[in-house]
Design an enzyme around this catalytic site. Structure first.
Site, short mmCIF file in Angstrom:
data_model
loop_
_atom_site.label_atom_id
_atom_site.label_comp_id
_atom_site.label_asym_id
_atom_site.label_seq_id
_atom_site.Cartn_x
_atom_site.Cartn_y
_atom_site.Cartn_z
N LYS A 196 41.41 30.31 42.80
CA LYS A 196 40.79 30.78 41.56
C LYS A 196 41.74 30.77 40.36
CE LYS A 196 36.45 32.02 42.57
NZ LYS A 196 35.27 31.61 41.78
N SER B 97 40.46 28.20 51.02
CA SER B 97 40.36 28.58 49.61
C SER B 97 40.98 29.93 49.28
CB SER B 97 38.89 28.59 49.18
OG SER B 97 38.13 29.45 50.01
#
Length: 518
Positions: free
Chosen positions: A65, A318
């Site tokens: 992110k 992720s």
């Protein structure tokens, strides 16, 4: 026919070449790392393909992110930077925004639901972000963030649905083709769609022969719902196990790109995600959060469904921002996700030796769990877990053998309530007075340990309570109740010594007396 207004709107949207340019010029490496593409030799050997893992958990905020948040913030005007930025997030976007703001000297405010765990709140503050706790869920936090943005002139930084954020996430695609230009498939997690859109549009501009597959959690599949409807739709509710992808509605721009550039998508269950968390740990010793392991779960399922062999497959890990205590659930469920364990409800006759006969039908297979409580003089229902080597085919064979032996059986392996609740609620007080004594044991974890126990004790005295669970240690803990008269104690103790297992008389234990004893 497309209306003139729609055509004009479409003409304003960035095309693939626009995204390629923005991805290649994104300044994310002022804060982000080029993360490794690590081989998973153990898993690859098992499934017959070369498997590699893109380690975005190695970012300073332990998540991808950071790339999108920084790329958008780096493009703000000086006036926007002076005013500050704001976002709503309970997870990785919050930390990425906070670190980006600290690096750029921009005040970053993050509105988080009041229910956000302290570990996440403290992490955001640790990166220099100002935390505002508001509301009981993400939607309420987002509404409050948008209100504050209007009041104070903050720039709202969305978690996924903005071209600059998408372009920042797309830098992962650049690294993937640089690190392995011979990839056949890339698997990306899908929540709001920013990562999937960015990687897919980049790959299709540079190396369109590589297939890009989106992976969603079954209980938050907003992309699948949008593809079926032809436009973004809002899910009524989403599951929170993989909270990093628990998004009710995919973004407008991310959906446009995913619909155009993704080659396929697949959904996976929570158990399959747990299995992927275990695979990542066994191959790399990294501990992924559930959403972080999502794409690997999809890789495994897609490879099996399409019988892929000798292909080069990559999945994006992720993120790794998880609550440590959540690993208890992962450990409990990963074997089910791999079809290495089956859960059964079996009815057995209430007579000495019935348990032993039942285990003989199992044919020496390892019993991973057994829950039983005496109910009446006729029949008893037991909850049993069995270790599997050949998956569903073996479980079907066990069920057939049990039914052939006269044992009614129900497969609970896919029953969510049974796995989450009922397995821990087996028991209660007996329906008639029992002269019962309770013992705890430590079973050595080797094949035949349970049969030895039953052959030594189970045919002489009626077992009235039994609970066992394998947690991966060298010894398994067992709690067992027996119907014993006073005159039986000397003989029973002699058999305990013959058994040779560590044991302790728990009859006077207050928990037993309070919850289970007559």
């Amino acid at each position: 026919m497309m209306s003139e207004v729609t055509q004009a709107h479409e003409a304003e949207l960035p095309c693939g070449a626009d995204y390629l340019r923005e991805i290649l010029r994104a300044p994310v490496y002022e804060v982000a790392q080029v993360t490794p593409l690590q081989s998973m030799t153990r898993l690859g050997s098992r499934i017959g393909n070369q498997v590699q893992l893109k380690r975005e958990d190695r970012q300073p905020v332990h998540s991808f992110k950071l790339r999108g948040a920084y790329n958008m913030m780096a493009q703000l005007t000086e006036a926007q930077r002076q005013a500050g930025v704001i976002a709503a997030s309970a997870g990785n976007h919050a930390q990425g925004l906070a670190m980006s703001g600290k690096h750029l000297g921009v005040k970053a405010t993050i509105v988080m639901p009041r229910t956000t765990p302290d570990i996440k709140v403290d992490a955001v503050r640790g990166f220099g972000g100002k935390v505002v706790l508001h509301g009981g869920n993400f939607d309420e936090a987002k509404a409050h963030a948008e209100m504050l943005a209007g009041q104070h002139g903050y720039t709202f930084i969305p978690p996924f649905d903005h071209p600059a954020v998408i372009a920042g996430q797309g830098t992962i695609g650049v690294e993937l083709v640089q690190q392995n230009s011979h990839l056949d498939y890339i698997f990306v997690p899908v929540g709001g769609g920013g990562l999937a859109a960015g990687v897919a549009v980049l790959i299709k501009q540079l190396m369109p022969q590589i297939k890009v597959i989106g992976v969603e959690a079954e209980d938050s599949a907003c992309l699948r719902a949008a593809l079926d409807a032809g436009e973004p739709v809002t899910l009524d509710q989403v599951g929170m196990f993989a909270d990093g992808v628990a998004v009710k509605r995919i973004g407008e721009e991310t959906f446009r790109l995913c619909q155009q550039y993704l080659d396929d998508s697949i959904t996976v269950s929570s158990d399959e995600i747990c299995s992927a968390v275990k695979d990542i740990f066994e191959d790399t010793r990294a501990i992924a959060e559930p959403s972080g392991a999502l794409s690997l779960a999809g890789l495994k399922k897609f490879a099996e469904r399409h019988q892929l062999k000798d292909k080069q497959l990559a999945a994006v890990l992720s993120g790794a921002n998880l609550n440590f205590h959540g690993l208890r659930y992962v450990s409990e469920r990963c074997e089910l996700g791999e079809k290495r364990e089956g859960l059964l409800a079996v009815t057995i006759p209430e007579r000495p030796g019935a348990f032993l006969d039942f285990c003989h039908i199992l044919g020496g297979r390892a019993v991973t769990e057994f829950n039983y409580r005496y109910n009446n003089d006729s029949l008893a229902n037991v909850f049993v877990g069995v270790r599997l080597i050949q998956g569903q085919e073996e479980l079907d064979s066990i069920i057939a053998d049990l039914r052939k032996g006269g044992y009614p059986v129900v497969d609970l392996s896919d029953d969510e309530m049974a796995k989450v609740h009922v397995r821990y609620m087996i028991g209660g007080r007996p329906s008639k007075p029992l002269k019962e004594r309770l013992y705890s044991f430590e079973f050595p974890e080797y094949p035949g340990a349970l049969l030895k126990f039953l052959n030594t004790l189970g045919t002489h005295w009626n077992i009235s309570l039994f609970n066992y669970r394998n947690h991966g240690a060298d010894y398994g803990r067992v709690l067992c109740g027996f119907e014993l008269e006073e005159q039986d104690l000397l003989s029973f103790t002699s058999h305990l010594r013959e058994l040779g297992y560590s044991w302790k008389d728990e009859t006077d234990n207050p928990a037993y007396q309070f919850f289970l004893a007559q």
